[in-house]
Design a protein around this motif. Sequence first.
Motif, short mmCIF file in Angstrom:
data_model
loop_
_atom_site.label_atom_id
_atom_site.label_comp_id
_atom_site.label_asym_id
_atom_site.label_seq_id
_atom_site.Cartn_x
_atom_site.Cartn_y
_atom_site.Cartn_z
N PHE A 82 -45.12 5.79 -2.56
CA PHE A 82 -45.52 5.79 -3.80
C PHE A 82 -47.23 5.37 -4.60
N ILE A 83 -47.18 6.75 -5.34
CA ILE A 83 -48.24 6.59 -5.85
C ILE A 83 -48.61 6.51 -7.42
N PHE A 84 -49.59 5.56 -7.63
CA PHE A 84 -50.63 5.55 -8.60
C PHE A 84 -52.05 6.94 -9.17
N ALA A 85 -51.49 7.12 -9.67
CA ALA A 85 -52.50 8.41 -9.64
C ALA A 85 -53.53 8.38 -10.26
N ASN A 86 -53.94 8.78 -11.65
CA ASN A 86 -55.43 8.51 -12.54
C ASN A 86 -54.74 6.85 -13.27
N ILE A 87 -55.66 6.06 -11.98
CA ILE A 87 -55.30 4.76 -13.25
C ILE A 87 -56.34 4.51 -14.24
N GLU A 88 -57.60 5.50 -13.15
CA GLU A 88 -58.52 4.97 -14.25
C GLU A 88 -57.97 5.79 -16.06
N ALA A 89 -57.60 6.67 -16.31
CA ALA A 89 -56.84 7.04 -17.39
C ALA A 89 -56.16 6.07 -17.92
N PHE A 90 -55.38 5.86 -17.04
CA PHE A 90 -53.98 5.13 -17.65
C PHE A 90 -54.79 3.61 -18.22
N ASN A 109 -54.13 17.15 -13.21
CA ASN A 109 -53.48 18.73 -12.15
C ASN A 109 -53.69 20.08 -12.25
N ARG A 110 -54.64 20.34 -12.32
CA ARG A 110 -55.09 21.54 -12.47
C ARG A 110 -56.60 21.50 -11.46
N VAL A 111 -56.86 20.61 -10.68
CA VAL A 111 -57.57 20.64 -9.29
C VAL A 111 -57.38 20.95 -7.86
N TRP A 112 -55.94 21.38 -8.06
CA TRP A 112 -55.47 20.96 -6.68
C TRP A 112 -55.86 22.35 -5.78
N SER A 113 -56.56 23.18 -6.11
CA SER A 113 -56.74 24.54 -4.90
C SER A 113 -57.83 23.67 -3.82
N ARG A 130 -59.05 14.17 -4.56
CA ARG A 130 -60.08 13.82 -2.66
C ARG A 130 -59.35 12.58 -2.05
N GLU A 131 -59.00 11.59 -3.16
CA GLU A 131 -57.96 10.58 -1.98
C GLU A 131 -57.41 10.90 -1.56
N LEU A 132 -56.40 11.05 -2.71
CA LEU A 132 -55.20 11.50 -2.68
C LEU A 132 -54.90 12.63 -2.00
N LEU A 133 -56.20 13.28 -1.36
CA LEU A 133 -54.88 14.58 -0.67
C LEU A 133 -54.17 14.68 0.45
N LYS A 134 -54.55 14.23 1.37
CA LYS A 134 -54.50 13.94 2.73
C LYS A 134 -52.76 13.18 2.76
N GLU A 195 -47.74 22.96 -6.63
CA GLU A 195 -48.23 24.90 -6.35
C GLU A 195 -48.99 24.87 -5.07
N ARG A 196 -49.35 23.59 -4.16
CA ARG A 196 -50.37 23.45 -3.29
C ARG A 196 -49.84 23.57 -2.44
N GLY A 197 -50.88 24.46 -1.36
CA GLY A 197 -50.69 24.40 0.44
C GLY A 197 -48.71 24.95 0.17
N ALA A 198 -48.21 24.18 1.46
CA ALA A 198 -46.95 24.77 1.54
C ALA A 198 -46.09 24.26 0.56
N PHE A 199 -46.05 24.16 -0.33
CA PHE A 199 -44.85 23.97 -2.12
C PHE A 199 -44.80 25.14 -2.29
N GLY A 200 -46.04 25.84 -2.05
CA GLY A 200 -46.11 27.14 -3.30
C GLY A 200 -46.38 28.02 -2.08
N ASP A 201 -45.75 27.76 -0.92
CA ASP A 201 -45.20 29.22 -0.09
C ASP A 201 -44.11 28.90 0.26
N PRO A 202 -43.07 30.33 -0.11
CA PRO A 202 -42.07 30.58 -0.04
C PRO A 202 -40.71 30.62 0.41
N GLN A 203 -41.79 30.62 1.92
CA GLN A 203 -41.19 30.22 3.51
C GLN A 203 -41.51 29.05 3.47
#
Length: 330
Positions: A82-90, A109-113, A130-134, A195-203
Amino acid sequence: MTSSLSSPSPSPTYRIELTPPDILSYEAGNTGTPYVTTFDSGKPGPHVLVQALTHGNELCGAIALDYLFREGVRPVAGRLTFIFANIEAFASWDTSNPNRSRYVDEDFNRVWSDETLKGTRHSTELRRARELLKFVDAADFVLDIHSMSEPCAPIMVCGATGQGGEKSAAFARKMKVPQNLLIDTGHPAGLRMIERGAFGDPQAPQTALLIECGQHWERSSVDVAIDTTLRFLQTTGVVDAAFVEPRLRVQPTAQTTINVTQAVVAKSLSFRFAGSVKGLQVIAKAGEPIAYDGDEVIVAPYDHTVLVMPSLAHLKVGTTMVRLGRATPG
Ligand SMILES: [Zn+2]
């Protein structure tokens, strides 16, 4: 739903029925990254990730995760994060101006490339992404919980056509909720997490979904967030029916898939809708006006055009004001 576009409406403000939950007790987590908690069943199975607060003003996801923590949710197979993501904004939440806490510097939600995440640019949101990427890249299944500016029935955003949208829609059909599944054309302003990485790959088997639970601050958005998350967890196999079923709160209805065909982008600040519009409103006839923008009249391109998330809330030149789609049963 078919209705005519007749009476113009001002951009309304909405009643705040929700209270931001106290999430301080989740700050430490158990992963070394603040506000990230992983439970490991010790048994083989998928790694499932649920994220709230991608947008800091969208409270229902945070309330849903807080509820599931307090109910003692645990994986019966695989791992659950479970992740609470943008806690600084919240943290900047202000009841008198709730939209201000959507983000600090830019839309999370526009920075994930890879280009953006691995580039040299800095912002509050990029630091957190960048912290949550892994965690995101290690997940087999992701549910990203959101809500909408305007009142609208819940929508499952499945991703883009040919880029994972179809496999995610197939997964949402196994969940049986919500009624409306959306396969869209992505966001020109930047890659979304789903849409990032494998999530955006139909295969690839990895699957990511984004649930829009209703208007940001309406009470029913919490029921949708909790119910959708429970069904998502059960469908991945990470949590069992014995935990999920007694806690469900939304009755499923037959599903519809909406395929977005085009986005309507504002070319001027005089952009306005041809009448009062509502999310998922259907324009019966091709050629009926939808909006005016300077001298241009934007009309329905085909019969039964569905208006997807129309809103004047973020009017700027170059901003998507509404997307247009075709609905098919199932
Ligand atoms: Zn959102």
